[in-house]
Motif scaffolding. Structure first.
Motif, PDB file in Angstrom:
ATOM      1  N   SER A  76       0.862  -1.177   0.000  1.00 12.56           N
ATOM      2  CA  SER A  76       0.000   0.000   0.000  1.00 12.56           C
ATOM      3  C   SER A  76       0.902   1.231   0.000  1.00 12.56           C
ATOM      4  O   SER A  76       1.590   1.503   0.988  1.00 12.56           O
TER       5      SER A  76
ATOM      6  N   GLN B  57      -2.502   3.694  -2.688  1.00 12.50           N
ATOM      7  CA  GLN B  57      -2.762   2.755  -3.783  1.00 12.50           C
ATOM      8  C   GLN B  57      -2.271   1.381  -3.342  1.00 12.50           C
ATOM      9  O   GLN B  57      -1.096   1.206  -3.043  1.00 12.50           O
TER      10      GLN B  57
ATOM     11  N   ASN C 268      -6.480  -1.563  -5.647  1.00 13.85           N
ATOM     12  CA  ASN C 268      -7.506  -0.616  -5.235  1.00 13.85           C
ATOM     13  C   ASN C 268      -6.886   0.696  -4.766  1.00 13.85           C
ATOM     14  O   ASN C 268      -5.749   0.722  -4.282  1.00 13.85           O
ATOM     15  N   LYS C 269      -7.637   1.767  -4.930  1.00  8.22           N
ATOM     16  CA  LYS C 269      -7.255   3.082  -4.411  1.00  8.22           C
ATOM     17  C   LYS C 269      -8.078   3.331  -3.159  1.00  8.22           C
ATOM     18  O   LYS C 269      -9.267   3.010  -3.111  1.00  8.22           O
ATOM     19  N   TYR C 270      -7.440   3.931  -2.155  1.00  5.83           N
ATOM     20  CA  TYR C 270      -8.069   4.120  -0.862  1.00  5.83           C
ATOM     21  C   TYR C 270      -7.925   5.549  -0.364  1.00  5.83           C
ATOM     22  O   TYR C 270      -6.958   6.236  -0.678  1.00  5.83           O
TER      23      TYR C 270
ATOM     24  N   GLU D 150     -12.220   3.445   6.194  1.00  4.14           N
ATOM     25  CA  GLU D 150     -11.634   3.118   4.894  1.00  4.14           C
ATOM     26  C   GLU D 150     -12.657   3.343   3.789  1.00  4.14           C
ATOM     27  O   GLU D 150     -13.752   2.797   3.831  1.00  4.14           O
TER      28      GLU D 150
ATOM     29  N   MET E 282     -12.963   3.081  -0.460  1.00  2.97           N
ATOM     30  CA  MET E 282     -12.279   2.507  -1.609  1.00  2.97           C
ATOM     31  C   MET E 282     -13.267   2.226  -2.717  1.00  2.97           C
ATOM     32  O   MET E 282     -14.451   2.482  -2.571  1.00  2.97           O
ATOM     33  N   ASP E 283     -12.769   1.657  -3.805  1.00  2.13           N
ATOM     34  CA  ASP E 283     -13.596   1.275  -4.954  1.00  2.13           C
ATOM     35  C   ASP E 283     -14.331  -0.011  -4.590  1.00  2.13           C
ATOM     36  O   ASP E 283     -13.774  -1.105  -4.721  1.00  2.13           O
TER      37      ASP E 283
END
Length: 135
Positions: free
Chosen positions: A71, A88, A101-103, A119, A121-122
């Motif tokens: 991450s 990321q 995933n992007k966070y 959190e 995210m997508d």
């Protein structure tokens, strides 16, 4: 601790996580931490306590990965006891799909310990790539 101290705590933890080492982040968590995953899928909800975070969230998540999850943070914003981190993630799953995933994490830090994590995210990527979390 100051906002700068709180930011430094998270910068240090994410510098390690960028290499695949989540231990500094776990070490910074209070025993009674609450990690809330946003969205409306089987992974969404709150995990209360460091043991639950490890056992009920990170354990099942890591079991789906083929390799080391990293991450990499790109931005840290700190104000008072809150630190926001954009990051990321990167890893392949055992099914061969990518879970990159992007966070946006929102951390609340109290007395040098992470007390709350929210959190974002997508969630569509979660639904498409990860197996449902059994509860």
């Amino acid at each position: 601790m100051s906002a700068a101290d709180n930011k430094q705590l998270l910068e240090t933890a994410f510098a390690a996580w960028a290499t695949g080492d989540i231990r500094p982040l776990l070490a910074a968590m209070a025993d009674d931490v609450t990690w809330t995953v946003s969205g409306h899928n089987s992974w969404s909800g709150s995990f209360r306590g460091k043991d639950s975070v490890r056992r009920d969230l990170l354990g099942p998540l890591g079991a789906q990965f083929d390799g080391t999850y990293t991450s990499t943070a790109s931005r840290f914003v700190a104000e008072d006891d809150v630190v926001v981190v954009e990051t990321q993630g990167s890893v392949a799953t055992k099914t061969g799909q990518r879970y990159d995933n992007k966070y946006c994490f929102v951390f609340r830090v109290e007395e040098g310990r992470i007390r709350e994590i929210t959190e974002y995210m997508d969630t569509q990527l979660v639904a498409e790539v990860l197996s449902e979390l059994a509860r």
